[in-house]
Write an enzyme that holds these catalytic residues in place. Structure first.
Site, short mmCIF file in Angstrom:
data_model
loop_
_atom_site.label_atom_id
_atom_site.label_comp_id
_atom_site.label_asym_id
_atom_site.label_seq_id
_atom_site.Cartn_x
_atom_site.Cartn_y
_atom_site.Cartn_z
N LYS A 82 -11.35 -4.30 -2.95
CA LYS A 82 -12.33 -2.87 -3.09
C LYS A 82 -11.87 -1.98 -3.90
O LYS A 82 -12.42 -1.26 -4.49
CB LYS A 82 -12.77 -2.62 -1.80
N LYS A 141 0.88 -1.25 -0.25
CA LYS A 141 -0.12 -0.12 0.11
C LYS A 141 0.94 1.27 -0.20
O LYS A 141 0.41 2.47 -0.27
CB LYS A 141 -1.19 -0.23 1.28
N LYS A 161 -4.37 -9.96 -5.56
CA LYS A 161 -5.78 -10.30 -5.18
C LYS A 161 -6.90 -9.49 -5.32
O LYS A 161 -6.45 -8.32 -5.55
CB LYS A 161 -5.65 -10.57 -3.75
N1 AQP Z 1 -9.58 -11.30 -2.83
C1 AQP Z 1 -9.96 -11.69 -1.58
N2 AQP Z 1 -10.14 -13.06 -1.55
C2 AQP Z 1 -10.41 -13.71 -0.34
N3 AQP Z 1 -10.41 -12.94 0.91
C3 AQP Z 1 -10.45 -11.43 0.89
N4 AQP Z 1 -10.67 -10.67 1.61
C4 AQP Z 1 -10.20 -9.43 1.16
N5 AQP Z 1 -10.16 -9.51 -0.06
C5 AQP Z 1 -10.11 -10.90 -0.41
C6 AQP Z 1 -11.13 -10.79 3.11
O1 AQP Z 1 -11.94 -9.99 3.32
C7 AQP Z 1 -11.89 -9.62 4.69
C8 AQP Z 1 -11.93 -8.15 4.61
O2 AQP Z 1 -10.82 -7.56 4.39
P1 AQP Z 1 -10.67 -5.78 4.71
O3 AQP Z 1 -11.90 -5.33 4.60
O4 AQP Z 1 -10.29 -5.83 6.16
O5 AQP Z 1 -9.76 -5.41 4.02
P2 AQP Z 1 -8.64 -6.11 2.75
O6 AQP Z 1 -8.18 -7.45 3.11
O7 AQP Z 1 -7.46 -5.05 2.62
O8 AQP Z 1 -9.73 -5.99 1.61
P3 AQP Z 1 -9.44 -5.42 0.27
O9 AQP Z 1 -11.03 -5.71 -0.61
O10 AQP Z 1 -8.50 -5.86 -0.37
O11 AQP Z 1 -9.85 -3.76 0.79
P4 AQP Z 1 -8.76 -2.68 0.34
O12 AQP Z 1 -9.06 -2.71 -1.09
O13 AQP Z 1 -9.45 -1.59 0.96
O14 AQP Z 1 -7.37 -2.93 0.81
C9 AQP Z 1 -10.64 -10.30 5.28
O15 AQP Z 1 -10.83 -11.37 5.78
C10 AQP Z 1 -9.80 -10.47 4.08
O16 AQP Z 1 -9.06 -11.46 4.27
#
Ligand code: AQP
Length: 328
Positions: free
Chosen positions: A196, A112, A193
Site C-alpha cells: 500500500k 521499514k 512485495k
Molecule cells: N503483496 C502482497 N501479497 C500477498 N499478500 C499481501 N498482504 C499484504 N501485501 C501482500 C497481506 O495483506 C494482509 C494485510 O496486510 P497489512 O495491512 O497488515 O499490512 P502489510 O502486510 O504491511 O501490507 P502492505 O500492503 O505492505 O501495507 P504497508 O505498505 O502499510 O506496509 C496481510 O495478511 C498481508 O500478508
C-alpha cells in the site's frame, strides 16, 4: 466447537490487489468454515506518521472494501482495534514476556527502518501488538500473505512461553498461507512485495484505480529479456507475478495459466492480465460505491465491537489475574 479465524488490514494506504489476493479473498473462502474476526488495525498504522483525517477515512473505507469484496457483514465480526482497549492492555503484558533479540530479527522491522535516522519504538514493538490482537480472541488460524508469517510465528512463541509459565491460557495460532498469491510482487521492482505504501504509485494496483491507470501500470510492469512466458519466481519474478495475478483472479491454477499463455508474447500476457484485473476491479468498485452510500459500515462496526469486546475483556481479565495485576 467452530474454530476461530482472525485477520486484519492496516489502514496505512489504499488497498492493493496484493491485499485482496493474499488476505481478503482468503477470508471470503474461509468464512463459512470458521468463526471469523476481521479487524482494522488502526493502532498499527500510527507506527509511521499518518494524517489523522485520512486515517479516520481509511478505517471506514477498509470495512467498505471488505464488504464490497464479498465478506459477509453479518456472519463475521468486523471491528476497529482501537475501539477495544484490551488490545493495548494485553500488548503491554506480552511485551513484558518478549525479548529484544526476537524483535530485532523481524524482517519487516528491518525493511521499514532501513535508512531512517529516527526509528519509532512502535515500529519495533508492533509485532507484539499483533500477537495481542490474535491471542486476545484465542484465534486458531490467521490467514496471511508470506510477509506476515514471521509475525504469526512470534505470536506462537509468545503464546507458548506464556502457557508454559502460567498454565494453558492462549490458543497457539496457525498461519494459513495461500499456495498461490501469498506474495504479489511490486510491478516495478518484482523482487519486492506489492505494498500500500510503496514510494511509487506505479508499483501497485490499488483496488480503487480507474481502468486507464490499471492498464497503464500493467503494460509498464517490469518483466525480463527472455520473451518466454513461464512461471519461475527466482529467475522471472515479473512474469511469474503477472501469471499469478491472472491465475488468482481467473480462479485457475498456475499450470493452467502457463498453458493458456504458452505461445503468447509479453505484450499479449500483459493485455490479458489487464483485462481480467479491470473486469474484477470495475465490478468491485461499483459494489464499493453502493456500500459506502449505505449506512452498513457503521452498523457493522457497532455490531462487531459489541460482540467482541466481552471476549476481549474475559481473556484480558484472565491474563491480568495470572500475572498478578490489580485486585483478585
Ligand atoms: N503483496 C502482497 N501479497 C500477498 N499478500 C499481501 N498482504 C499484504 N501485501 C501482500 C497481506 O495483506 C494482509 C494485510 O496486510 P497489512 O495491512 O497488515 O499490512 P502489510 O502486510 O504491511 O501490507 P502492505 O500492503 O505492505 O501495507 P504497508 O505498505 O502499510 O506496509 C496481510 O495478511 C498481508 O500478508
Amino acid at each position: 466447537m467452530t474454530k476461530r479465524l482472525l485477520t486484519g488490514l492496516q489502514p496505512s494506504g489504499e488497498l492493493t490487489i496484493g491485499n485482496y489476493i493474499g488476505s481478503i479473498k482468503q477470508v471470503v473462502n474461509y468464512e463459512k468454515e470458521y468463526e471469523t474476526f476481521l479487524f482494522v488495525p488502526d493502532m498499527h498504522s500510527i507506527t509511521v506518521p499518518q494524517d489523522p483525517e485520512t486515517l479516520h477515512r481509511r478505517v471506514r473505507e477498509i470495512v467498505g472494501m471488505y464488504i464490497a469484496c464479498g465478506v459477509s457483514p453479518t456472519t463475521n465480526h468486523i471491528y476497529i482495534q482501537s475501539e477495544i482497549p484490551e488490545h493495548a492492555n494485553l500488548s503491554w503484558v506480552l511485551e513484558c514476556h518478549s525479548y529484544m533479540g526476537e524483535l530485532s530479527r523481524m524482517t519487516q522491522f528491518k525493511a521499514k527502518s532501513d535508512g531512517k535516522k529516527e526509528i519509532g519504538c512502535g515500529l519495533f514493538t508492533y509485532p507484539i501488538l499483533m500477537a495481542a490482537d490474535i491471542l486476545l480472541y484465542k484465534a486458531d488460524f490467521v490467514p496471511t500473505g508470506i510477509d506476515q508469517k514471521q509475525h504469526v510465528e512470534l505470536a506462537r512463541n509468545i503464546a507458548q512461553r506464556f502457557n508454559s509459565r502460567y498454565g494453558e491460557t492462549f490458543v497457539v495460532p496457525e498461519p494459513l498461507i495461500p499456495k498461490v498469491g501469498a506474495k504479489i510482487r511490486d510491478l516495478l521492482y518484482p523482487e519486492k512485495k506489492m505494498s500500500k505504501s510503496a514510494e511509487n504509485p506505479k508499483s501497485s494496483i490499488f483496488l480503487t484505480d480507474p481502468e486507464k491507470a490499471i492498464r497503464k501500470k500493467i503494460m509498464s510492469a517490469v518483466t525480463d529479456s527472455e520473451t518466454i512466458v513461464r512461471f519461475d519466481e527466482e529467475n522471472k519474478p515479473g512474469v511469474s507475478n503477472l501469471l499469478t495475478i491472472y491465475a488468482c483472479l481467473s480462479e485457475i491454477t498456475i499450470e493452467e495459466a502457463e498453458r493458456h499463455f504458452a505461445d503468447a508474447r509479453y505484450g499479449d500476457l500483459k493485455k490479458e492480465v489487464a483485462d481480467v484485473v479491470v473486469e474484477k476491479l470495475t465490478a468491485l468498485q461499483d459494489r464499493y460505491a453502493e456500500v459506502m452510500k449505505s449506512g452498513i459500515v457503521d452498523e457493522t462496526l457497532d455490531r462487531g465491537r459489541d460482540y467482541v469486546r466481552p471476549i476481549a475483556q474475559e481473556t484480558y481479565d484472565q491474563v491480568r489475574r495470572l500475572v498478578g495485576l490489580g485486585r483478585v
